[in-house]
Design an enzyme around this catalytic site. Structure first.
Site, short mmCIF file in Angstrom:
data_model
loop_
_atom_site.label_atom_id
_atom_site.label_comp_id
_atom_site.label_asym_id
_atom_site.label_seq_id
_atom_site.Cartn_x
_atom_site.Cartn_y
_atom_site.Cartn_z
N LEU A 150 101.74 75.37 25.20
CA LEU A 150 101.49 76.71 25.71
C LEU A 150 101.98 77.77 24.72
O LEU A 150 101.30 78.77 24.47
CB LEU A 150 102.18 76.90 27.06
CG LEU A 150 101.93 78.24 27.76
CD1 LEU A 150 100.47 78.40 28.12
CD2 LEU A 150 102.80 78.37 29.01
N TYR A 201 114.43 74.00 35.15
CA TYR A 201 114.77 75.39 35.48
C TYR A 201 116.23 75.57 35.86
O TYR A 201 116.90 76.51 35.41
CB TYR A 201 113.90 75.89 36.64
CG TYR A 201 112.48 76.28 36.26
CD1 TYR A 201 112.00 76.10 34.96
CD2 TYR A 201 111.62 76.82 37.21
CE1 TYR A 201 110.71 76.45 34.64
CE2 TYR A 201 110.32 77.17 36.88
CZ TYR A 201 109.87 76.99 35.61
OH TYR A 201 108.59 77.34 35.29
N LEU A 245 96.07 86.56 36.62
CA LEU A 245 96.29 87.97 36.91
C LEU A 245 96.27 88.81 35.63
O LEU A 245 96.20 90.04 35.69
CB LEU A 245 97.60 88.16 37.65
CG LEU A 245 97.65 87.54 39.05
CD1 LEU A 245 99.01 87.78 39.69
CD2 LEU A 245 96.54 88.09 39.94
N HIS A 279 95.84 80.33 41.31
CA HIS A 279 94.89 81.25 40.67
C HIS A 279 93.89 81.84 41.66
O HIS A 279 93.75 83.07 41.77
CB HIS A 279 94.13 80.54 39.56
CG HIS A 279 95.00 79.90 38.51
ND1 HIS A 279 96.18 80.46 38.09
CD2 HIS A 279 94.85 78.75 37.80
CE1 HIS A 279 96.73 79.68 37.17
NE2 HIS A 279 95.94 78.64 36.98
N ARG A 322 82.33 86.56 43.03
CA ARG A 322 81.03 87.12 43.40
C ARG A 322 81.09 87.62 44.84
O ARG A 322 81.34 86.84 45.76
CB ARG A 322 79.94 86.07 43.26
CG ARG A 322 78.54 86.54 43.59
CD ARG A 322 77.59 85.36 43.63
NE ARG A 322 76.22 85.75 43.85
CZ ARG A 322 75.31 84.97 44.42
NH1 ARG A 322 75.64 83.74 44.82
NH2 ARG A 322 74.07 85.38 44.59
#
Length: 807
Positions: free
Chosen positions: A52, A164, A221, A282, A385
Site C-alpha cells: 500500500l 494496532y 471516500l 466502501h 446510479r
C-alpha cells in the site's frame, strides 16, 4: 546515488453526539494551530515498505508536500517498518523512485521538489519500545535544534490490525507531542471481522487515543466522484429537492466490479470475502452519502457525521433472502494451492455478492438500494446510479425524441467512480432532467465520444463532467487529514453501526453454498438477479442444480400438497414454500368471506420465527387481501418495549405492517408497556386487552387465530404447567416462559377456542419429535398446551411442512 546519499546520512532526530461535538471542536482547534506560521509536522508512515505504501501512500505524502510546502509549515517524513535498517532503507529507496509530479508542473521544478522531499525523508526500524522512545526523542531534538514550533504528528498505520494495540501503546507512552500540538492517528481497514471484534478493537484503541485523534480511512471516500456526491447534491438543491425521494427514484445501484480474481490474496479473502472487503465498508459509506439528509452546510463535519448515522439507524435489517452470493470456479483450487489445503477442502467464501438494502424513512421507504461487487467479472468499473421513475408515455416513435426534451428517455444521475469504458471519474446527468451545476475550477464538461454508450444511452444524452485534474484517493484523504476534515473518515459510532447492520446477514450466509460462475464474459447471465419484495434471487437456475444425482432427495415438484388428518382435524402438508403459499391463500379467502358477510375481519397472529415467511408472502403476493377492513391482534407478546427487536409486534411491523395498508386504528398491540413499566400486575394490562377485544370482536370470537407449536408443546405463550391461561374465565393472562425474556402476555386457551377458525403452522425438522408425540396424546393441556386447542364451534386446521410431518 541520490538515494544512497540521503538514506545513509545520520538519521534526524465513541460515544454520544455531545462527546463528538467536543471532539470536533478540539480537532478544529488543532487545525487552526496547524495553520500558524513555522509549525512543524512530523509524519510517520508505519509499514513504509509494504504494498500500500509503495503503490499509494508515498505518492500521497509527496503530493501533500507539493501542496503545502511554502505555506508556513516545515515537514519531516519517517518511513518505519520492522525491517532492519539497511534493508529497510533499500526497500524505501525503491518505493520512492516512482514519485511523480502533476503533469502541469515544470520538470525542473518537479526535480527540485522531489529532491527536497527525499532529503526530508528517512527510514527507521520501529520494532521495540526502545525504538519508539528513540523516535520521540529524535523528533523533539530536531524541533529544538532547528528552533521550530511543533504543530503536530501524523502516524499512518499501514499495518495489519493485529499490530494496532502494541503500536498504539508505544505511541501513547513515548511519541505523543507536547502541549499545544496535535496528534493524528490514521487507521486502515479492516476494522474488525464482525460487530464484536470491531467493538473490541475500538475499545482497545480508545484506551490510547481520543476519538478526535483517530482517522479511519475508507479510500473510496477520497475518490473524486464519491467525494463529489454531497457537494453535487448541495449545489443542485433547487433541482433535486423535489426529485431525491421515494416518489421519483425507482432504485439506486452502487456497484464495484473487478475483472481480476483473488489469486495471491486468498489468505485475506478466505477470512473476509467480498461482503466484508467491499460492501460493509466502501459501498455502505457511499450509500450513506446518497441517502442522508443534507445539512445546511455540507462543510459542517459534525452535521454530516450525525446525518450519516441517522441513515444507519433507518436501515432495515437484512435477512438471508436479502442477498445472493457467488464464487468463481477456480477460487477453490487457488485456495487449496496457496494455503496448502487438502483436495477435500471446499471453500464457501463468496467472491460475488448482490445485496438488497431498504431504508425505512419517509424519504426512501420502498426504494431498493442494490449493492453489488465481485471478482473475476466481465469488466472493471465502479459507479453509483440513481435511476428515476418514468411516468411519461410518448406517442411518437423514438427517432423523434430529443434528448434535452423527451420525458420518455431514461432519467438518471450517475457518479462514475472510475474505469469501465469511460475510463475516468465522471458525473453524468440525463439531459431530460436538468443542467447540473458543478465547481468550474475542478470539473469540466466532457467532449462527446461518438459510439460510446453508457447505461443504454449514448454519451451525448448526458450532461457529462470529469475532473479537470485527476487525483488519487489517498492524496485527497491525506490532505483532509492534514486539514482536519473529519467528515471524510469513519467514526467509531458509524463503524459499529455498520457492523450491527451487516453482522446478522454475514452469520446467516456463513454456511450458504455460493453459486459457481466461470468468470469473465463466460458467466453470461448466470449472476443476474431480480427483486421480489424484500428478497433477491438469481434470475436463472444453474443446470447442475436441476439434475438430481444418485440418491438425491426429492425436489418439491415431486410432491403435491398432501391432505390428511392430524388429531382428528384437517392436516395440510407440503414443502415450505408451497405450504406458506397455501396458508396465505386460505387466509385471504377466509378474510374475503368475513368482510363480505360482516364488513370486517379479525385476525390474531402469533410471533416468533415460523410466521415470518408467511408475513412476507402476504405482504408481497396477496394484493386482494382486504387489509382496509382487517383488524390485527396479537396472540402473545414478550414483556419488552414494542420497539425492542425481541417484541412480536416489532417482528410484525418489520415483515408485514410496513408493507401493507391497514388503518392504524385497526392495529391492536398488546399493552405490555404501561406507565413506564413492563407487565406490572397493578397496571392490569391483560384486563385492558380483554376489554378491547370484548368491545370490538363480536362474542370475543376471532375470525382466524394463527398459532405455532414449540418443541415442548407450548402454543402462544402458554407453557407446560402454566398456572394461568389453560382454563378458567380469563381472556388474556400474564405467563412465564422458560426462555428469556421470561415474562409474557398471552391469549388464554378458552379465548383461542372461541375462534371461528384456528390455523396451527408447524415447520422444520426440529418439530418432528413433538409432532409425533402430540399425535399420540389426548387432551392434556397441562403437559402439552397445544393439545388443548380445539375450537368450541369453529374449525382447527394443521399446516405442517414435510420435515415436521415426515422427518
Amino acid at each position: 546515488m541520490l538515494a544512497e546519499t540521503f538514506f545513509n546520512r545520520p538519521p534526524r532526530p465513541p460515544g454520544t453526539w455531545k462527546m463528538l461535538t467536543v471532539a470536533l471542536c478540539m480537532a478544529l482547534l488543532g487545525c487552526l494551530q496547524a495553520q500558524e506560521p513555522q509549525g512543524h509536522v512530523s509524519i510517520i508512515l508505519l509499514g513504509a515498505t509494504g504494498d500500500l505504501a509503495k503503490k499509494y501512500l508515498w505518492q500521497g505524502l509527496f503530493q501533500l508536500y507539493l501542496d503545502e510546502a511554502g505555506k508556513g509549515h516545515s515537514f519531516s517524513f519517517h518511513g518505519a517498518a520492522l525491517t532492519a535498517p539497511e534493508q529497510g532503507r533499500e526497500l524505501m529507496a525503491k518505493a520512492l523512485e516512482s514519485l511523480s509530479c502533476p503533469k502541469d508542473m515544470a520538470p525542473s521544478h518537479c526535480a527540485e521538489r522531489k529532491d527536497q522531499f527525499l532529503r526530508l525523508s528517512q527510514y527507521r526500524q520501529l520494532k521495540t519500545t526502545e525504538d519508539y522512545q528513540a523516535l520521540g526523542k529524535d523528533i523533539e531534538a530536531q524541533i529544538q535544534h532547528e528552533g521550530l514550533r511543533e504543530a503536530g504528528r501524523i502516524f499512518y498505520f499501514s499495518v495489519p490490525p493485529f499490530a494496532y494495540a502494541d503500536i498504539a501503546r508505544n505511541i501513547n507512552s513515548s511519541c505523543r507531542p507536547g502541549p499545544g500540538a496535535w496528534l493524528r492517528v490514521v487507521l486502515e481497514k479492516p476494522f474488525g471481522h464482525d460487530h464484536l471484534s470491531a467493538q473490541q478493537l475500538a475499545t482497545e484503541l480508545r484506551s490510547f487515543f481520543q476519538e478526535e485523534e483517530m482517522y479511519r480511512v475508507d479510500h473510496y471516500l477520497g475518490k473524486q466522484a464519491v467525494a463529489q456526491i454531497l457537494p453535487f447534491r448541495d449545489q443542485n438543491r433547487k433541482a433535486l429537492d423535489g426529485l431525491w425521494n421515494r416518489h421519483h427514484v425507482e432504485r439506486v445501484e452502487i456497484v464495484v466490479k473487478e475483472s481480476v480474481d483473488a489469486a495471491g490474496r486468498t489468505s485475506f479473502y478466505e477470512e473476509y470475502g467480498v461482503i466484508r472487503d467491499i460492501l460493509q465498508n466502501h459501498l455502505t459509506e457511499v450509500l450513506t452519502l446518497v441517502a442522508m439528509e443534507l445539512p445546511r452546510n455540507v462543510s459542517d463535519a459534525e452535521a454530516v457525521l450525525r446525518l450519516k448515522l441517522q441513515v444507519f439507524q433507518a436501515l432495515r435489517g437484512l435477512q438471508r433472502g436479502s442477498a445472493v452470493v457467488g464464487q468463481y470456479r477456480t477460487y477453490g483450487e487457488q485456495v487449496r494451492r496457496e494455503q496448502q489445503k487438502p483436495d477435500s477442502f471446499h471453500s464457501l467464501t463468496p467472491t460475488f455478492a448482490g445485496v438488497l438494502v431498504h431504508i425505512d424513512n419517509l424519504r426512501w421507504e420502498g426504494v431498493p438500494f442494490i449493492l453489488t461487487s465481485g471478482k473475476a467479472l466481465d469488466e472493471r468499473v465502479g459507479y453509483v446510479r440513481v435511476l428515476f421513475k418514468n411516468r411519461a408515455y410518448c406517442v411518437q416513435s423514438e427517432k423523434h425524441w430529443a434528448p434535452e426534451q423527451s420525458p420518455c428517455l431514461p432519467r438518471q444521475i450517475v457518479f462514475h467512480i472510475g474505469h469501465g469504458e469511460l475510463g475516468s471519474p465522471a458525473v453524468l446527468v440525463s439531459r431530460n432532467l436538468f443542467r447540473p451545476s458543478l465547481p468550474s475550477e475542478s470539473w469540466v464538461e466532457m467532449e462527446d465520444r461518438p459510439g460510446l454508450r453508457l447505461f443504454g444511452r449514448p454519451l451525448s444524452d448526458y450532461y457529462a463532467y470529469s475532473p479537470s485534474r485527476e487525483r488519487d484517493a489517498y492524496s485527497v484523504l491525506l490532505a483532509h487529514i492534514f486539514h482536519c476534515r473529519k467528515d471524510s473518515f469513519i467514526t467509531t459510532e458509524n463503524l459499529l453501526a455498520s457492523w450491527v447492520f451487516w453482522t446478522p446477514v454475514l452469520d446467516s450466509l456463513a454456511r450458504e453454498v455460493p453459486r459457481l460462475y466461470p468468470g469473465g464474459a463466460e458467466s453470461g447471465h448466470l449472476l443476474d438477479f431480480e427483486i421480489s419484495g424484500s428478497q433477491l434471487s438469481f434470475s436463472q437456475q444453474q443446470l447442475e442444480q436441476l439434475v438430481p444425482g444418485p440418491g438425491s432427495v426429492p425436489v418439491p415438484s415431486e410432491f403435491q400438497v398432501l391432505r390428511a388428518k392430524y388429531r382428528e382435524s384437517p392436516l395440510i402438508s407440503a414443502w415450505p414454500e408451497e405450504l406458506i403459499a397455501k396458508l396465505a391463500d386460505d387466509m385471504e379467502a377466509t378474510a374475503v368471506r368475513a368482510v363480505q358477510r360482516f364488513g370486517e375481519f379479525h385476525l390474531a397472529l402469533s410471533g416468533g420465527s415460523s410466521p415470518v415467511a408467511l408475513f412476507q408472502e402476504l405482504a408481497t403476493g396477496h394484493y386482494g387481501f382486504p387489509w382496509a377492513h382487517t383488524h390485527l391482534w396479537l396472540v402473545d407478546e414478550r414483556c419488552v418495549p414494542l420497539s425492542d427487536p425481541e417484541s412480536n409486534f416489532q417482528g410484525l411491523q418489520a415483515h408485514l405492517l410496513q408493507h401493507i395498508r391497514v388503518p392504524y386504528y385497526n392495529i391492536h398491540p398488546m399493552p405490555v408497556h404501561l406507565h413506564q413499566r413492563l407487565c406490572a400486575e397493578e397496571d392490569q394490562g391483560p384486563q385492558v386487552y380483554a376489554r378491547e377485544i370484548s368491545a370490538l370482536v363480536a362474542n370475543s370470537s376471532f375470525d382466524l387465530v394463527l398459532l405455532g407449536m414449540g418443541t415442548d408443546g407450548h402454543t402462544a405463550s402458554l407453557f407446560p404447567q402454566s398456572p394461568a391461561g389453560l382454563d378458567g374465565e380469563q381472556l388474556v393472562v400474564l405467563t412465564k416462559s422458560p426462555l428469556r425474556p421470561h415474562h409474557r402476555m398471552s391469549l388464554s386457551l378458552p379465548l383461542i377456542n372461541r375462534a371461528k377458525k384456528v390455523a396451527v403452522l408447524v415447520m422444520g425438522r426440529m418439530k418432528r419429535e413433538i409432532t409425533l408425540l402430540v399425535s399420540r396424546v389426548g387432551h392434556e393441556p397441562k403437559k402439552w398446551p397445544i393439545s388443548g386447542v380445539l375450537p368450541t364451534s369453529g374449525q382447527l386446521v394443521w399446516y405442517m411442512d414435510y420435515e415436521a410431518f415426515l422427518g
